[in-house]
Design a protein around this motif. Structure first.
Motif, PDB file in Angstrom:
ATOM      1  N   PRO A 433       0.790  -1.238   0.000  1.00 53.16           N
ATOM      2  CA  PRO A 433       0.000   0.000   0.000  1.00 53.16           C
ATOM      3  C   PRO A 433       0.821   1.287   0.000  1.00 53.16           C
ATOM      4  O   PRO A 433       0.556   2.181  -0.784  1.00 53.16           O
ATOM      5  CB  PRO A 433      -0.856  -0.134   1.259  1.00 53.16           C
ATOM      6  CG  PRO A 433      -1.047  -1.603   1.401  1.00 53.16           C
ATOM      7  CD  PRO A 433       0.217  -2.232   0.888  1.00 53.16           C
ATOM      8  N   ALA A 435       4.553   2.657  -0.700  1.00 53.83           N
ATOM      9  CA  ALA A 435       5.806   2.159  -1.261  1.00 53.83           C
ATOM     10  C   ALA A 435       6.996   2.444  -0.356  1.00 53.83           C
ATOM     11  O   ALA A 435       8.000   1.772  -0.405  1.00 53.83           O
ATOM     12  CB  ALA A 435       6.039   2.744  -2.640  1.00 53.83           C
ATOM     13  N   LYS A 436       6.900   3.470   0.439  1.00 51.64           N
ATOM     14  CA  LYS A 436       7.971   3.673   1.418  1.00 51.64           C
ATOM     15  C   LYS A 436       7.434   4.363   2.655  1.00 51.64           C
ATOM     16  O   LYS A 436       6.291   4.712   2.708  1.00 51.64           O
ATOM     17  CB  LYS A 436       9.135   4.453   0.825  1.00 51.64           C
ATOM     18  CG  LYS A 436       8.841   5.861   0.354  1.00 51.64           C
ATOM     19  CD  LYS A 436      10.184   6.458  -0.077  1.00 51.64           C
ATOM     20  CE  LYS A 436      10.057   7.804  -0.724  1.00 51.64           C
ATOM     21  NZ  LYS A 436      11.348   8.300  -1.149  1.00 51.64           N
TER      22      LYS A 436
ATOM     23  N   ILE B 125      13.705  15.212   1.750  1.00 49.74           N
ATOM     24  CA  ILE B 125      14.601  14.281   1.063  1.00 49.74           C
ATOM     25  C   ILE B 125      14.086  12.853   1.213  1.00 49.74           C
ATOM     26  O   ILE B 125      14.086  12.068   0.268  1.00 49.74           O
ATOM     27  CB  ILE B 125      16.046  14.427   1.605  1.00 49.74           C
ATOM     28  CG1 ILE B 125      16.649  15.724   1.046  1.00 49.74           C
ATOM     29  CG2 ILE B 125      16.893  13.220   1.266  1.00 49.74           C
ATOM     30  CD1 ILE B 125      18.072  16.002   1.501  1.00 49.74           C
ATOM     31  N   GLU B 126      13.594  12.508   2.385  1.00 48.94           N
ATOM     32  CA  GLU B 126      13.059  11.168   2.613  1.00 48.94           C
ATOM     33  C   GLU B 126      11.895  10.877   1.661  1.00 48.94           C
ATOM     34  O   GLU B 126      11.769   9.791   1.118  1.00 48.94           O
ATOM     35  CB  GLU B 126      12.597  11.024   4.070  1.00 48.94           C
ATOM     36  CG  GLU B 126      12.043   9.644   4.369  1.00 48.94           C
ATOM     37  CD  GLU B 126      11.858   9.385   5.859  1.00 48.94           C
ATOM     38  OE1 GLU B 126      12.221  10.257   6.676  1.00 48.94           O
ATOM     39  OE2 GLU B 126      11.349   8.299   6.191  1.00 48.94           O
ATOM     40  N   ARG B 127      11.056  11.894   1.451  1.00 45.74           N
ATOM     41  CA  ARG B 127       9.881  11.684   0.609  1.00 45.74           C
ATOM     42  C   ARG B 127      10.244  11.591  -0.872  1.00 45.74           C
ATOM     43  O   ARG B 127       9.643  10.817  -1.611  1.00 45.74           O
ATOM     44  CB  ARG B 127       8.881  12.826   0.828  1.00 45.74           C
ATOM     45  CG  ARG B 127       7.620  12.677  -0.001  1.00 45.74           C
ATOM     46  CD  ARG B 127       6.523  13.665   0.329  1.00 45.74           C
ATOM     47  NE  ARG B 127       5.604  13.752  -0.809  1.00 45.74           N
ATOM     48  CZ  ARG B 127       4.670  12.868  -1.074  1.00 45.74           C
ATOM     49  NH1 ARG B 127       4.497  11.833  -0.291  1.00 45.74           N
ATOM     50  NH2 ARG B 127       3.889  12.986  -2.154  1.00 45.74           N
ATOM     51  N   ASN B 128      11.225  12.363  -1.305  1.00 45.14           N
ATOM     52  CA  ASN B 128      11.451  12.500  -2.744  1.00 45.14           C
ATOM     53  C   ASN B 128      12.603  11.694  -3.329  1.00 45.14           C
ATOM     54  O   ASN B 128      12.672  11.521  -4.545  1.00 45.14           O
ATOM     55  CB  ASN B 128      11.621  13.984  -3.091  1.00 45.14           C
ATOM     56  CG  ASN B 128      10.334  14.759  -2.852  1.00 45.14           C
ATOM     57  OD1 ASN B 128       9.262  14.320  -3.258  1.00 45.14           O
ATOM     58  ND2 ASN B 128      10.432  15.889  -2.159  1.00 45.14           N
ATOM     59  N   THR B 129      13.530  11.226  -2.484  1.00 44.06           N
ATOM     60  CA  THR B 129      14.607  10.404  -3.044  1.00 44.06           C
ATOM     61  C   THR B 129      14.236   8.935  -2.892  1.00 44.06           C
ATOM     62  O   THR B 129      13.344   8.580  -2.127  1.00 44.06           O
ATOM     63  CB  THR B 129      15.949  10.666  -2.336  1.00 44.06           C
ATOM     64  OG1 THR B 129      15.862  10.204  -0.984  1.00 44.06           O
ATOM     65  CG2 THR B 129      16.300  12.149  -2.342  1.00 44.06           C
ATOM     66  N   MET B 130      14.960   8.098  -3.634  1.00 44.66           N
ATOM     67  CA  MET B 130      14.677   6.668  -3.612  1.00 44.66           C
ATOM     68  C   MET B 130      15.800   5.954  -2.860  1.00 44.66           C
ATOM     69  O   MET B 130      16.938   5.950  -3.314  1.00 44.66           O
ATOM     70  CB  MET B 130      14.626   6.121  -5.038  1.00 44.66           C
ATOM     71  CG  MET B 130      13.734   6.896  -5.983  1.00 44.66           C
ATOM     72  SD  MET B 130      11.998   6.529  -5.761  1.00 44.66           S
ATOM     73  CE  MET B 130      11.887   4.885  -6.444  1.00 44.66           C
ATOM     74  N   PRO B 131      15.468   5.298  -1.747  1.00 50.04           N
ATOM     75  CA  PRO B 131      16.483   4.503  -1.052  1.00 50.04           C
ATOM     76  C   PRO B 131      16.578   3.110  -1.682  1.00 50.04           C
ATOM     77  O   PRO B 131      15.790   2.776  -2.574  1.00 50.04           O
ATOM     78  CB  PRO B 131      15.935   4.426   0.363  1.00 50.04           C
ATOM     79  CG  PRO B 131      14.457   4.514   0.199  1.00 50.04           C
ATOM     80  CD  PRO B 131      14.183   5.304  -1.059  1.00 50.04           C
ATOM     81  N   ASN B 140      11.475  -0.554  -7.057  1.00 51.13           N
ATOM     82  CA  ASN B 140      10.927   0.790  -7.279  1.00 51.13           C
ATOM     83  C   ASN B 140      11.914   1.643  -8.070  1.00 51.13           C
ATOM     84  O   ASN B 140      11.520   2.397  -8.961  1.00 51.13           O
ATOM     85  CB  ASN B 140      10.616   1.480  -5.941  1.00 51.13           C
ATOM     86  CG  ASN B 140       9.389   0.896  -5.263  1.00 51.13           C
ATOM     87  OD1 ASN B 140       8.642   0.134  -5.872  1.00 51.13           O
ATOM     88  ND2 ASN B 140       9.193   1.248  -4.006  1.00 51.13           N
ATOM     89  N   LYS B 429       3.680   8.114  -4.654  1.00 51.11           N
ATOM     90  CA  LYS B 429       4.700   7.219  -4.069  1.00 51.11           C
ATOM     91  C   LYS B 429       4.124   5.833  -3.795  1.00 51.11           C
ATOM     92  O   LYS B 429       4.490   5.173  -2.831  1.00 51.11           O
ATOM     93  CB  LYS B 429       5.275   7.778  -2.751  1.00 51.11           C
ATOM     94  CG  LYS B 429       5.563   9.248  -2.746  1.00 51.11           C
ATOM     95  CD  LYS B 429       6.818   9.570  -3.493  1.00 51.11           C
ATOM     96  CE  LYS B 429       7.059  11.080  -3.457  1.00 51.11           C
ATOM     97  NZ  LYS B 429       7.969  11.502  -4.513  1.00 51.11           N
ATOM     98  N   MET B 430       3.176   5.438  -4.617  1.00 50.50           N
ATOM     99  CA  MET B 430       2.576   4.124  -4.401  1.00 50.50           C
ATOM    100  C   MET B 430       2.887   3.202  -5.569  1.00 50.50           C
ATOM    101  O   MET B 430       3.197   3.638  -6.668  1.00 50.50           O
ATOM    102  CB  MET B 430       1.067   4.253  -4.222  1.00 50.50           C
ATOM    103  CG  MET B 430       0.719   4.874  -2.882  1.00 50.50           C
ATOM    104  SD  MET B 430      -1.022   5.218  -2.728  1.00 50.50           S
ATOM    105  CE  MET B 430      -1.665   3.590  -2.485  1.00 50.50           C
TER     106      MET B 430
END
Lengths: 436, 436
Positions: A433, A435-436, B125-131, B140, B429-430
């Motif tokens: 649900p 993704a992060k 940054i947590e919301r917009n970058t991809m870990p 993802n 972000k889903m």
């Protein structure tokens, strides 16, 4: 958005193909080095080798073994371009296709959109059963099976435990039979190895089919033997029945049987994926588009349909051809020739289907085969099935990987890829649900 | 829910392990045929071979090559049980762990939860970058890259096109260097083959690192050579910098550089995954749990921490050991011995880390290696890297498949698994917002 980027403008007649399945891919391949440009669109960026989807669902192989990036398949093919986009509608008056990326002009349009699950209007069944027509759906099935086994291993509610361990496949065609066979294998070979708290006898597999026999499209002999193999593996089979409802918990069959199950898989019917813009009066039974013997849609000069979405109705095939890969492949190849004939102002040639036979596998090393008049079942049929499918994967480069996987699985009685990589939420019907 | 199902009650002392990473798996293996029962819990049903995650992100290999079902790893190990569940908190006073499935009693508890991405409190940054710390995150990243290439191939907005084709890796440790190298490979070898409308020079790869050198944990020689390899492949490198903000479009670096990019990958830091119930006063720098030289958490008799989540602070390792797989593996193996010593009332032995060296790969066939005093870089280092990783996959049965995949990719300069099997929605972000 500008149209110019969606396929180059070279002055050559442009063939737009909607769909990168067996039909669309073979058509585009056969149009290589010809007088036309080809633009293919698909909502996925890969071709799916559908006959092996059930192996992804069961966790025997990973997605990359049965999916091939479309751009990769056509690398270096001049005059070919691909776009991942969804078709919103076709506009026959304008000779354009409206997509989420913009409009695409065509001189010849080929609808090769395939078929999707048919729930026959039953919204409750659509919401609560799991179909298996593409890779995300196959992965959802895998996640559901594994998540439910995990739950079953710990629940103390015995009725719920039984429901979690009850698997119902609706539809006894090749897909349903292959899926039921794989579930039976899982019950016999994997369950108590991986889940020491569970016993094979705790897990039930049911197969419900509307017709009096299984895999009705094959010979009587194949059908009888397939049933025998499945019964032998402990599958409970109901023929001549219909599922009337399933609320996510109770499945009701019209023979009076009620089954409490958390795992119901829908393989009971398909309908053509008809794009908006195709008039309803050319859509016939099964949601398929009626075409003539050169795959041209009734009433149009330059719009065609091939494969599962097409019903080529001729005196030889009054109901159209069966919705199987060989028909799509042959229609794609044949249409390539006819499009070139049309471009050159030559006569077209009617399509003729060459039925080379049918195969279906049941479990680890048994299959049923009808090759013309030659019919056989058992281990040798399974070997033929394996050979045919590996050869069919030729041209797609992952053949070797699939083969390695199979060999490993075969010799270890193992299906190793039981990864829940997309958590399937049974309440919301959503995947991972957040993704992060 | 009753506790009885969560691990069998045999009367033997019970070791509960939270986490099936390198440390947890080796600990559980080494406790085979001993005086204790083992219960392992993990929120995934598989072990992840994290050093190769970037290859999943880049589409070089599929998930099953680096993930192994935990139940399969321990098939047949008596006294071992696994449950897929999330730990909600630990209750040291009660000797229990509260999970989403119910409470689990322990005699010895081992926290082997590993580390997760550290955004240092920057929510934007947590919301917009991809870990990239687990398989869903790696998939993802793969989806984002491929979706953005598809968009770039058709957009007529040149600024947006440039942003879609600009890739920024934040963090120049081994993960960041390996990811940047793979992106540079993709630019050179795949881009114009698969996307005839795009040119390598349209795609930009940046690497931003806070320290003055790359892979700071390795030798000066390795660090210099890694930078040289990356520059050679066209990567723009900023050292001694910090990313201060990224709103999904504009990335701001504190050296005055602003980069417009739709693809920012976060490999700039990790922090321990400390379960609720561990007192804050034993959590040290990097969110790690302070332990003594037998991995025992400060202040507890029967609770331990190993691997990335642990900081074993001794005169020899005043900041704890590096967060790498060999430390976790060795601590797991060593703790198994000490738990048996404790059960038998014997003396415990302090842990000593044997550093066998470090390896990092840059692109298709170059790597840097520090093996003790021996340091080398280039093709032979890459070959050693390949060998070490294939051997490390031993014990996990998919070794052969990984190897086949690699060989194919190596000889074809091809990364074939570019499948968007989880559509990543950049707005919400889903993943696959509605599963059906």
């Amino acid at each position: 958005m500008a149209e110019m980027y969606l396929g180059k403008t070279t002055g050559k007649p442009r063939v737009v193909i909607i769909g990168g399945g067996f039909g669309g891919v073979n058509l585009a391949r056969k149009l290589k080095h010809t007088q036309v440009d080809v633009v293919m669109v698909d909502k996925h960026n890969y071709h799916t080798f559908q006959p092996l989807l059930y192996q992804v669902a069961i966790g025997a192989i990973e997605s990359d073994a049965v999916a091939f990036p479309l751009r990769r398949i056509f690398t270096g093919q001049k005059g070919f371009s691909f776009h991942m986009t969804e078709v919103q509608q076709i506009n026959p008056g304008l000779n354009t296709v409206t997509t989420t990326l913009g409009d695409i002009h065509y001189d010849y349009l080929v609808v090769a959109t395939g078929a999707n699950s048919n729930f026959f209007g039953n919204k409750e069944i659509e919401r609560n059963t799991m179909p298996m027509k593409n890779i995300p759906e196959a992965l959802n099935i895998r996640s559901l099976i594994l998540q439910n086994l995990e739950k079953a291993a710990v629940t103390t509610d015995l009725a719920e435990r039984a429901a979690l361990l009850t698997f119902v496949v609706v539809g006894g065609g090749p897909t349903g039979v292959e899926l039921a066979g794989s579930l039976a294998e899982m019950r016999l070979n994997m369950l108590c190895k991986d889940y020491p708290d569970l016993r094979p006898e705790d897990m039930k597999v049911y197969l419900a089919e509307g017709k009096p026999k299984l895999i009705a499209a094959m010979s009587e002999q194949a059908s009888v033997k397939a049933k025998e193999f499945l019964l032998d593996m402990g599958v409970t089979i109901y023929n001549d029945v219909h599922v009337t409802s399933y609320n996510g918990d109770q499945l009701v069959i019209d023979n009076g049987v009620n089954i409490k199950s958390r795992n119901v898989f829908w393989a009971a019917g398909v309908k053509g994926e008809v794009p908006v813009g195709i008039p309803q009066d050319v859509v016939v039974r099964g949601g398929r588009i009626q075409t003539d013997e050169i795959s041209r849609i009734k009433g149009f000069q330059n719009i065609f349909a091939i494969g599962d979405v097409a019903a080529m109705i001729t005196p030889e095939s009054p109901e159209g051809h069966p919705g199987v890969a060989p028909v799509a492949i042959q229609q794609g190849g044949h249409l390539a020739k006819n499009i070139i004939h049309l471009v050159k102002g030559e006569h077209t040639e009617p399509f003729k289907y060459h039925d080379k036979g049918s195969l279906a596998t049941i479990g680890r090393n048994r299959a049923v085969a009808d090759l013309g008049k030659i019919r056989f079942q058992g281990f040798f049929a399974w070997f033929v099935w394996l050979f045919v499918h590996i050869m069919s994967l030729a041209g797609f480069s992952n053949k070797l990987v699939v083969f390695c996987n199979w060999l490993i699985n075969y010799f270890t009685k193992n299906t190793d890829n039981r990864l829940i990589i997309r958590y399937y939420d049974t309440e919301t019907k959503m995947v991972d649900p957040i993704a992060k």
